[in-house]
Design a protein around this motif. Sequence first.
Motif, PDB file in Angstrom:
ATOM      1  N   THR A  41      48.680  65.740 -29.555  1.00  0.00           N
ATOM      2  CA  THR A  41      47.411  65.658 -30.303  1.00  0.00           C
ATOM      3  C   THR A  41      47.635  65.910 -31.783  1.00  0.00           C
ATOM      4  OG1 THR A  41      46.206  66.457 -28.357  1.00  0.00           O
ATOM      5  CG2 THR A  41      45.064  66.575 -30.475  1.00  0.00           C
ATOM      6  N   LEU A  42      48.484  66.877 -32.092  1.00  0.00           N
ATOM      7  CA  LEU A  42      48.787  67.156 -33.490  1.00  0.00           C
ATOM      8  C   LEU A  42      49.466  65.962 -34.159  1.00  0.00           C
ATOM      9  CD1 LEU A  42      50.071  70.842 -33.264  1.00  0.00           C
ATOM     10  CD2 LEU A  42      47.921  70.051 -34.265  1.00  0.00           C
ATOM     11  N   ARG A  43      50.367  65.291 -33.420  1.00  0.00           N
ATOM     12  CA  ARG A  43      51.054  64.126 -33.968  1.00  0.00           C
ATOM     13  C   ARG A  43      50.070  63.006 -34.264  1.00  0.00           C
ATOM     14  NH1 ARG A  43      53.672  59.353 -32.344  1.00  0.00           N
ATOM     15  NH2 ARG A  43      52.797  59.552 -30.254  1.00  0.00           N
ATOM     16  N   VAL A  44      49.138  62.761 -33.313  1.00  0.00           N
ATOM     17  CA  VAL A  44      48.138  61.712 -33.504  1.00  0.00           C
ATOM     18  C   VAL A  44      47.240  62.025 -34.699  1.00  0.00           C
ATOM     19  CG1 VAL A  44      46.124  60.577 -32.491  1.00  0.00           C
ATOM     20  CG2 VAL A  44      48.159  61.012 -31.097  1.00  0.00           C
ATOM     21  N   THR A  49      45.397  61.203 -40.222  1.00  0.00           N
ATOM     22  CA  THR A  49      45.082  61.816 -41.519  1.00  0.00           C
ATOM     23  C   THR A  49      45.851  61.146 -42.646  1.00  0.00           C
ATOM     24  OG1 THR A  49      44.675  63.955 -40.428  1.00  0.00           O
ATOM     25  CG2 THR A  49      45.019  63.973 -42.810  1.00  0.00           C
ATOM     26  N   VAL A  50      47.141  60.922 -42.414  1.00  0.00           N
ATOM     27  CA  VAL A  50      47.950  60.241 -43.428  1.00  0.00           C
ATOM     28  C   VAL A  50      47.439  58.829 -43.660  1.00  0.00           C
ATOM     29  CG1 VAL A  50      50.259  59.328 -43.935  1.00  0.00           C
ATOM     30  CG2 VAL A  50      50.015  61.619 -42.954  1.00  0.00           C
ATOM     31  N   TYR A  51      47.101  58.146 -42.565  1.00  0.00           N
ATOM     32  CA  TYR A  51      46.613  56.765 -42.652  1.00  0.00           C
ATOM     33  C   TYR A  51      45.353  56.684 -43.519  1.00  0.00           C
ATOM     34  CZ  TYR A  51      43.875  52.725 -41.127  1.00  0.00           C
ATOM     35  OH  TYR A  51      43.084  51.602 -41.084  1.00  0.00           O
ATOM     36  N   TYR A  52      44.357  57.494 -43.203  1.00  0.00           N
ATOM     37  CA  TYR A  52      43.099  57.428 -43.950  1.00  0.00           C
ATOM     38  C   TYR A  52      43.269  57.902 -45.398  1.00  0.00           C
ATOM     39  CZ  TYR A  52      40.197  56.185 -39.955  1.00  0.00           C
ATOM     40  OH  TYR A  52      39.615  55.513 -38.898  1.00  0.00           O
ATOM     41  N   MET A  99      45.869  49.521 -38.816  1.00  0.00           N
ATOM     42  CA  MET A  99      45.460  50.347 -37.685  1.00  0.00           C
ATOM     43  C   MET A  99      45.812  49.675 -36.360  1.00  0.00           C
ATOM     44  SD  MET A  99      43.930  52.955 -36.224  1.00  0.00           S
ATOM     45  CE  MET A  99      42.952  53.806 -37.470  1.00  0.00           C
ATOM     46  N   VAL A 100      45.443  48.385 -36.205  1.00  0.00           N
ATOM     47  CA  VAL A 100      45.608  47.685 -34.938  1.00  0.00           C
ATOM     48  C   VAL A 100      47.073  47.407 -34.632  1.00  0.00           C
ATOM     49  CG1 VAL A 100      45.109  45.535 -33.702  1.00  0.00           C
ATOM     50  CG2 VAL A 100      43.301  46.682 -35.020  1.00  0.00           C
ATOM     51  N   TYR A 101      47.818  46.929 -35.614  1.00  0.00           N
ATOM     52  CA  TYR A 101      49.188  46.495 -35.353  1.00  0.00           C
ATOM     53  C   TYR A 101      50.258  47.524 -35.782  1.00  0.00           C
ATOM     54  CZ  TYR A 101      47.245  41.924 -34.358  1.00  0.00           C
ATOM     55  OH  TYR A 101      46.527  40.885 -33.805  1.00  0.00           O
ATOM     56  N   GLY A 102      49.845  48.528 -36.560  1.00  0.00           N
ATOM     57  CA  GLY A 102      50.827  49.503 -37.002  1.00  0.00           C
ATOM     58  C   GLY A 102      50.666  50.875 -36.390  1.00  0.00           C
ATOM     59  N   LEU A 103      49.422  51.377 -36.349  1.00  0.00           N
ATOM     60  CA  LEU A 103      49.196  52.750 -35.913  1.00  0.00           C
ATOM     61  C   LEU A 103      48.891  52.865 -34.423  1.00  0.00           C
ATOM     62  CD1 LEU A 103      49.014  55.673 -36.894  1.00  0.00           C
ATOM     63  CD2 LEU A 103      46.593  55.297 -37.382  1.00  0.00           C
ATOM     64  N   GLU A 104      48.009  51.983 -33.906  1.00  0.00           N
ATOM     65  CA  GLU A 104      47.591  52.100 -32.508  1.00  0.00           C
ATOM     66  C   GLU A 104      48.745  51.980 -31.507  1.00  0.00           C
ATOM     67  OE1 GLU A 104      44.389  49.406 -31.797  1.00  0.00           O
ATOM     68  OE2 GLU A 104      42.887  50.762 -32.646  1.00  0.00           O
TER      69      GLU A 104
END
Length: 361
Positions: A41-44, A49-52, A99-104
């Motif tokens: 959970t911390l990793r997610v 947080t970094v993404y936004y 978000m869709v192709y990199g983070l998810e």
Amino acid sequence: MTPFEKLIKFSTSHRLSAHIIFWIFIFIMFFSKNTSSDPQTLRVDLLYTVYYEVFSIIGAYFLSYRIFPRLISSKENNWVWAELIAASYVISVIARITMVYGLEPFVRKENFEQESIIEILTDLPTLLGAYFLHILSLSIFFIFIKLIKDQYVIQKKSLLLEKQKAETELKMLKSQLNPHFLFNTLNNIYSLSIINSPITSKSIAVLSEILDCVLYRCSSTYVPVLQEITLINNYISLEKLRYDDRLSVTFNHQTDQNGLIAPLILLSLVENAFKHGAGEDVGSSPIIEIDLKLLNNKFEFIIRNSINNFGPESESGKIGLNNITQQLDKIYPENYTFDVTKTNTDFTAHLKINLTAYTVS
């Protein structure tokens, strides 16, 4: 200097460091909301947080350095608004694709359906509600902080420019008064030297003391009242050498402290009295009466000179009084009164100043 002023000074002189510290603070503030002890959970949360924050930084700098300055300065803003809409759409699309192709793929389980690029490009409600507004909210906070800082810096610069302007004007006013005084005094000494008067050397010595005060000790905005009293006494002694017993001068002064006052204003009034009183009354018995009081931070200066010929005030006299009034307006705004009274027999100048904020020990 207040903590706020120190912060503004630091952010101005160390801009890069200040920006890095700001975004680190924002990151800590958002990430610290997670109280979970689960590493996954911390990793997610860390990735989100970094993404936004990355896209918020892009939006913040784009809006604050690209869009807002042009909206404020440009009269035709249609192209600016068009660029804002287009850039917001592009940023939101890139954020959604990331978000869709990199983070998810890193945070979701296998076998989930991903949107196509076409679906991302055409899903305006999601781009607007889930991405643009989210990114914009943090960007607005950055812009708000920047506007506060910029407004403060502009205000400080404006106050500094006003102060410099006022000081320049004061110097110009003084430069108009000092040569006038010097010219008249040198004429007095010249007239003594023509007749080889034995008091010529004494006149030069007194003039030397006056010039030392005018040139070197009257350069600041305020000088001690006692210094001005000494200057007036020297000037009177110099004029007495010229007029001998034909001139009656009384100078009474009373002080209970040594306050601060604008330099040369009193001397200008005294010089004016001698010029239009003693100078125009040659052959008679001119009278000059001076009263100076400084009691309980209340300064009062009254000078009266006799006149024989009542007529229109000379242009130089008007300029001198106007210069004095301008200096008083700049140095003692709303803390002084200056009145002049002219009759068939005498001219009186009455100056009152509240020196509460200008006292010295």
